[in-house]
Design a protein around this motif. Structure first.
Motif, PDB file in Angstrom:
ATOM      1  N   LEU A   1      -0.888  -4.204   9.093  1.00 19.09           N
ATOM      2  CA  LEU A   1      -0.044  -3.523   8.137  1.00 19.09           C
ATOM      3  C   LEU A   1       1.276  -3.190   8.823  1.00 19.09           C
ATOM      4  O   LEU A   1       1.307  -2.745   9.963  1.00 19.09           O
TER       5      LEU A   1
ATOM      6  N   GLN B   1      -3.339   0.363  -3.739  1.00 15.12           N
ATOM      7  CA  GLN B   1      -3.118  -0.942  -3.131  1.00 15.12           C
ATOM      8  C   GLN B   1      -2.757  -1.932  -4.224  1.00 15.12           C
ATOM      9  O   GLN B   1      -3.447  -2.025  -5.242  1.00 15.12           O
TER      10      GLN B   1
ATOM     11  N   TYR C   1       0.212   5.171   1.235  1.00  8.90           N
ATOM     12  CA  TYR C   1      -0.681   6.096   1.920  1.00  8.90           C
ATOM     13  C   TYR C   1      -0.057   7.490   1.911  1.00  8.90           C
ATOM     14  O   TYR C   1       1.169   7.641   1.958  1.00  8.90           O
TER      15      TYR C   1
ATOM     16  N   TYR D   1       0.839  -1.200   0.000  1.00  5.66           N
ATOM     17  CA  TYR D   1       0.000   0.000   0.000  1.00  5.66           C
ATOM     18  C   TYR D   1       0.876   1.254   0.000  1.00  5.66           C
ATOM     19  O   TYR D   1       1.942   1.275   0.612  1.00  5.66           O
TER      20      TYR D   1
ATOM     21  N   PRO E   1      -6.555  -7.855   2.392  1.00  9.36           N
ATOM     22  CA  PRO E   1      -7.438  -7.148   3.329  1.00  9.36           C
ATOM     23  C   PRO E   1      -8.689  -7.957   3.603  1.00  9.36           C
ATOM     24  O   PRO E   1      -9.072  -8.829   2.820  1.00  9.36           O
TER      25      PRO E   1
ATOM     26  N   GLN F   1      -8.437   6.469  -5.168  1.00  8.32           N
ATOM     27  CA  GLN F   1      -8.133   7.768  -4.572  1.00  8.32           C
ATOM     28  C   GLN F   1      -6.798   8.327  -5.055  1.00  8.32           C
ATOM     29  O   GLN F   1      -6.308   9.316  -4.511  1.00  8.32           O
TER      30      GLN F   1
ATOM     31  N   LEU G   1      -5.380   6.276   1.906  1.00  2.75           N
ATOM     32  CA  LEU G   1      -4.910   5.315   0.917  1.00  2.75           C
ATOM     33  C   LEU G   1      -4.821   5.946  -0.465  1.00  2.75           C
ATOM     34  O   LEU G   1      -5.760   6.586  -0.926  1.00  2.75           O
TER      35      LEU G   1
ATOM     36  N   LEU H   1       3.676   7.201   3.056  1.00  2.00           N
ATOM     37  CA  LEU H   1       3.948   5.977   3.795  1.00  2.00           C
ATOM     38  C   LEU H   1       3.710   4.762   2.913  1.00  2.00           C
ATOM     39  O   LEU H   1       2.697   4.673   2.220  1.00  2.00           O
TER      40      LEU H   1
ATOM     41  N   VAL I   1      -5.117  -3.326  -7.037  1.00  2.00           N
ATOM     42  CA  VAL I   1      -6.417  -3.727  -6.509  1.00  2.00           C
ATOM     43  C   VAL I   1      -7.340  -2.524  -6.359  1.00  2.00           C
ATOM     44  O   VAL I   1      -8.524  -2.588  -6.666  1.00  2.00           O
TER      45      VAL I   1
END
Lengths: 111, 116
Positions: free
Chosen positions: B105, B48, B35, B33, B99, B59, B45, B91, B55
């Motif tokens: 995580l 992903q 972020y 991921y 998930p 956003q 997020l 990050l 996936v």
């Protein structure tokens, strides 16, 4: 994106006091995690809760998951300066979708 | 076990310039991921990956942000051109499971980007 509300946003207390922070949503969580983040570092997992009504304890930290799985709380007993940090709740709402994070509660514990 | 590695730790650029961030997840973690964390807020997020496939990138501002995960291991996130509002900590996190399973995580320490 599902919204998670955390309160309070900021909390400043003295060493030895107790505190509770809250996380809630209008939607049902499939699971919920609490993380702590210190300045300059990434969040670190504290606990995962998945069952409504579940209570987990981690030393002086007590985590509770609401019966309806829409809310959670973190209670710290006898806070210490080392507890200072940003406490984030993160929820999974639907299987397969990534965690959504709240804005966090910034905690400062002074000696 | 080695943690999630990110570089650089800090980056300062002018608006309209481009920048790239690199992430090496924990060995064997299939899910990765990215972020974005703006000061005073929780992580949001961006994208992903499951192995090397995307996936969720709903956003990700695709007009300026791009990300790839070649060979399902390392990943890069690029911003071109940068805007002032992109100033944030980026990050990277990885997980051993998909998930929905309550799996934790594991985060890197992030890259702090300042756009002037």
């Amino acid at each position: 994106t599902q919204l998670l509300e955390q309160s309070p946003q900021f909390l400043s207390i003295q060493e030895g006091e107790n505190l509770t922070v809250y996380c809630n949503s209008s939607s049902v969580f499939s699971s919920l995690q609490w993380y702590r983040q210190e300045p300059g570092e990434g969040p670190v997992l504290l606990v995962t809760v998945v069952t409504g009504g579940e209570v987990k304890k981690l030393k002086r930290l007590t985590f509770q998951f609401g019966d309806a799985r829409k809310d959670s709380s973190l209670h710290i007993t006898a806070a210490q300066p080392g507890d200072t940090g940003l406490y984030l709740c993160a929820g999974e709402f639907d299987s397969g979708y990534a965690l959504n994070f709240g804005k966090g509660t910034s905690l400062l514990v002074t000696p | 076990e080695a943690g999630v590695a990110q570089s650089p730790r800090y980056k300062i650029i002018e608006k309209r310039q481009s920048v790239a961030f690199w992430c090496n997840p924990i060995s064997g973690h299939a899910t990765l991921y990215w972020y974005q964390q703006i000061l005073g807020q929780g992580p949001k997020l961006l994208i992903q990956f499951q192995n090397n496939g995307v996936v969720d990138d709903s956003q990700l501002p695709k007009d300026r942000f791009s990300a790839e995960r070649l060979k399902g291991v390392d990943s890069t996130l690029k911003i071109q051109p940068a805007k002032l509002e992109d100033s944030a900590v980026y990050l990277c996190a990885s997980s051993s499971a998909r998930p929905g399973l309550g799996s934790p995580l594991h985060f890197g320490n992030g890259t702090r980007l300042t756009v002037t």
